[in-house]
Motif scaffolding. Sequence first.
Motif, PDB file in Angstrom:
ATOM      1  N   HIS A   1       0.319 -15.722   7.459  1.00 45.36           N
ATOM      2  CA  HIS A   1       1.422 -16.439   8.089  1.00 45.36           C
ATOM      3  C   HIS A   1       1.222 -16.573   9.603  1.00 45.36           C
ATOM      4  O   HIS A   1       2.059 -16.118  10.391  1.00 45.36           O
ATOM      5  N   PRO A   2       0.144 -17.221  10.037  1.00 45.58           N
ATOM      6  CA  PRO A   2      -0.068 -17.414  11.474  1.00 45.58           C
ATOM      7  C   PRO A   2       0.955 -18.386  12.046  1.00 45.58           C
ATOM      8  O   PRO A   2       1.257 -19.409  11.432  1.00 45.58           O
ATOM      9  N   VAL A   3       1.481 -18.083  13.225  1.00 47.28           N
ATOM     10  CA  VAL A   3       2.486 -18.943  13.849  1.00 47.28           C
ATOM     11  C   VAL A   3       1.957 -19.651  15.085  1.00 47.28           C
ATOM     12  O   VAL A   3       2.319 -20.784  15.362  1.00 47.28           O
ATOM     13  N   GLY A   4       1.067 -18.992  15.842  1.00 42.98           N
ATOM     14  CA  GLY A   4       0.577 -19.579  17.085  1.00 42.98           C
ATOM     15  C   GLY A   4      -0.925 -19.761  17.073  1.00 42.98           C
ATOM     16  O   GLY A   4      -1.655 -19.087  16.329  1.00 42.98           O
ATOM     17  N   ILE A   5      -1.417 -20.675  17.943  1.00 47.70           N
ATOM     18  CA  ILE A   5      -2.847 -20.966  17.981  1.00 47.70           C
ATOM     19  C   ILE A   5      -3.190 -21.501  19.361  1.00 47.70           C
ATOM     20  O   ILE A   5      -2.380 -22.164  20.013  1.00 47.70           O
ATOM     21  N   SER A   6      -4.399 -21.167  19.842  1.00 41.80           N
ATOM     22  CA  SER A   6      -4.858 -21.624  21.142  1.00 41.80           C
ATOM     23  C   SER A   6      -6.361 -21.853  21.082  1.00 41.80           C
ATOM     24  O   SER A   6      -7.048 -21.313  20.202  1.00 41.80           O
ATOM     25  N   TYR A   7      -6.881 -22.645  22.019  1.00 40.70           N
ATOM     26  CA  TYR A   7      -8.316 -22.970  22.024  1.00 40.70           C
ATOM     27  C   TYR A   7      -8.880 -22.804  23.423  1.00 40.70           C
ATOM     28  O   TYR A   7      -8.295 -23.279  24.404  1.00 40.70           O
ATOM     29  N   THR A   8     -10.031 -22.133  23.525  1.00 39.09           N
ATOM     30  CA  THR A   8     -10.752 -22.004  24.788  1.00 39.09           C
ATOM     31  C   THR A   8     -12.245 -21.864  24.506  1.00 39.09           C
ATOM     32  O   THR A   8     -12.663 -20.976  23.749  1.00 39.09           O
ATOM     33  N   ASP A   9     -13.047 -22.760  25.084  1.00 34.86           N
ATOM     34  CA  ASP A   9     -14.508 -22.656  25.076  1.00 34.86           C
ATOM     35  C   ASP A   9     -15.101 -22.414  23.678  1.00 34.86           C
ATOM     36  O   ASP A   9     -15.895 -21.485  23.475  1.00 34.86           O
ATOM     37  N   GLY A  10     -14.701 -23.237  22.728  1.00 40.29           N
ATOM     38  CA  GLY A  10     -15.295 -23.147  21.399  1.00 40.29           C
ATOM     39  C   GLY A  10     -14.709 -22.088  20.497  1.00 40.29           C
ATOM     40  O   GLY A  10     -15.166 -21.908  19.366  1.00 40.29           O
ATOM     41  N   ILE A  11     -13.698 -21.369  20.975  1.00 37.71           N
ATOM     42  CA  ILE A  11     -13.057 -20.321  20.180  1.00 37.71           C
ATOM     43  C   ILE A  11     -11.612 -20.713  19.901  1.00 37.71           C
ATOM     44  O   ILE A  11     -10.879 -21.095  20.817  1.00 37.71           O
ATOM     45  N   VAL A  12     -11.192 -20.602  18.643  1.00 34.00           N
ATOM     46  CA  VAL A  12      -9.801 -20.784  18.263  1.00 34.00           C
ATOM     47  C   VAL A  12      -9.170 -19.399  18.155  1.00 34.00           C
ATOM     48  O   VAL A  12      -9.648 -18.548  17.387  1.00 34.00           O
ATOM     49  N   TYR A  13      -8.127 -19.162  18.930  1.00 36.51           N
ATOM     50  CA  TYR A  13      -7.430 -17.884  18.938  1.00 36.51           C
ATOM     51  C   TYR A  13      -6.150 -18.011  18.115  1.00 36.51           C
ATOM     52  O   TYR A  13      -5.402 -18.971  18.276  1.00 36.51           O
TER      53      TYR A  13
END
Length: 488
Positions: free
Chosen positions: A396-408
Amino acid sequence: MNLLSAPEFAGDLEWLNTDRPLHLRDLQGKIVLLGFWTFSCVSCIQMMPDLHRLVEHYPELVVIGVHSTRYESEKVTANIGEAILHAHFEHPVVVDRNLTLWRQFGISSWPTFILIDPEGNVVGKMVGEGVYERLGPMVEKVSRESAQRGILNTERMKFGLIKDVAAGGTLYYPGKIAADLGGGRLFIADSNHHRILAVRPDGRILAAAGSGRPGRQDGSFTDAAMYMPQGLVYDAGEDALYVADAGNHLIRKVSLQEETVETVAGTGLQAAERSDGGWGTDAALNSPWDLTLLGEYLYIAMAGADQIWRMHLATREIRPYAGTGVEALRDGPLVDAAFAMPTGITTDGVGTLYVADSNASAVRHICRGMVTTLIGHALSDFGDFDTVAPMARINHPVGISYTDGIVYIADTKNHKVKWLNTRTSWVLSMAGSGTQGYRDGLAGDVRLNEPGDLVFLQGLWYIVDTGNHAVRVYDPDQRVVSTLSIWK
């Protein structure tokens, strides 16, 4: 006319948000509305304002939430209590842990409402959203007929509702976070305080947009009102924030220089299923939960519609972009793909979108007119397993972010933050032991409580730790987590 008598509540059911168990026999003379819900269902949470309006308008009405579980974590009493506070429930809740009432009333989906008249007969059933508009006339009819027969009790009932001491803290169930990379500012959706905070990286509050009172009003920062705002994205060109005002089904624009809040999309009413959108404030929306900017468009994770929408920034035309609106995990062209309550969205800034698809416990990828699944297998398939993306499990992931080829990924129900390397496809845990709680320290030992979002600023990760009413700070060089002290 033959009426069906409502079955009595079993004596061994657990009750929350009330100082006593309730029985239908004790509610003779009252109109009773049973609302079947579960806290992982966005549409269930979003019905709260409409239920409040019904109870305010009809003192003869008693609303009872029936929490019927979907996942194992939803059977835990403490988690249900947290959800009651988070969603501003102001009525009793019975815990239908084994789906006893679910089966007795023939329920098949969330949310479903059962209307019971003052004599204990089932007189109505409604599935889905539009609570006030659809249920209001039904309650009005039962009330009028019962009053004419002299069997209506119009005295408002009171219950011993749960009180939360955390409500007096600086943050109260914060939802999402965004950053001004050039100006070094953080923006926090202080969701249950119904406001947006602008803070420095050291935690000092620079400004607060919103009066703190739930409502729907444009104007100055001190006069404007929101209702449980969630997703944020910063537009550097305009020095403005776009805000997913989820509880109001609106998109708001917060001008930081002028210190004003303006509604740019949404009518304030929840859209019907399969809405085609429209133009600006003439288009009804359905629980917008997160936002990202790419080119001349604002992209929206429309959680209640199980779709991704987009709005043209200049014309404010807002339409479905990806997803049929049917809750499912299905890849393919934009018009054929399906999502399951998307609550997080981000971009690489070039042409790719990444989506946290909560109810599928999945991470989705949108590029060149196609939707593909990077992590996730089925609506009922979730877990906590770090490996290559096609085999990995999240919950149940709610948030997501992207930086330099990595999805957090804010891996919410695993109480972790994970990352997905888009070059190697490896998924690994970044912070969080997996045990729900609160503890700073080394990244693998810290405890989080349902993290909802994260953003990178000046070499540090800022994590919204929703259940702990806090923002945590992860230092990737030291691999330690601390808590941000927020102050005026």
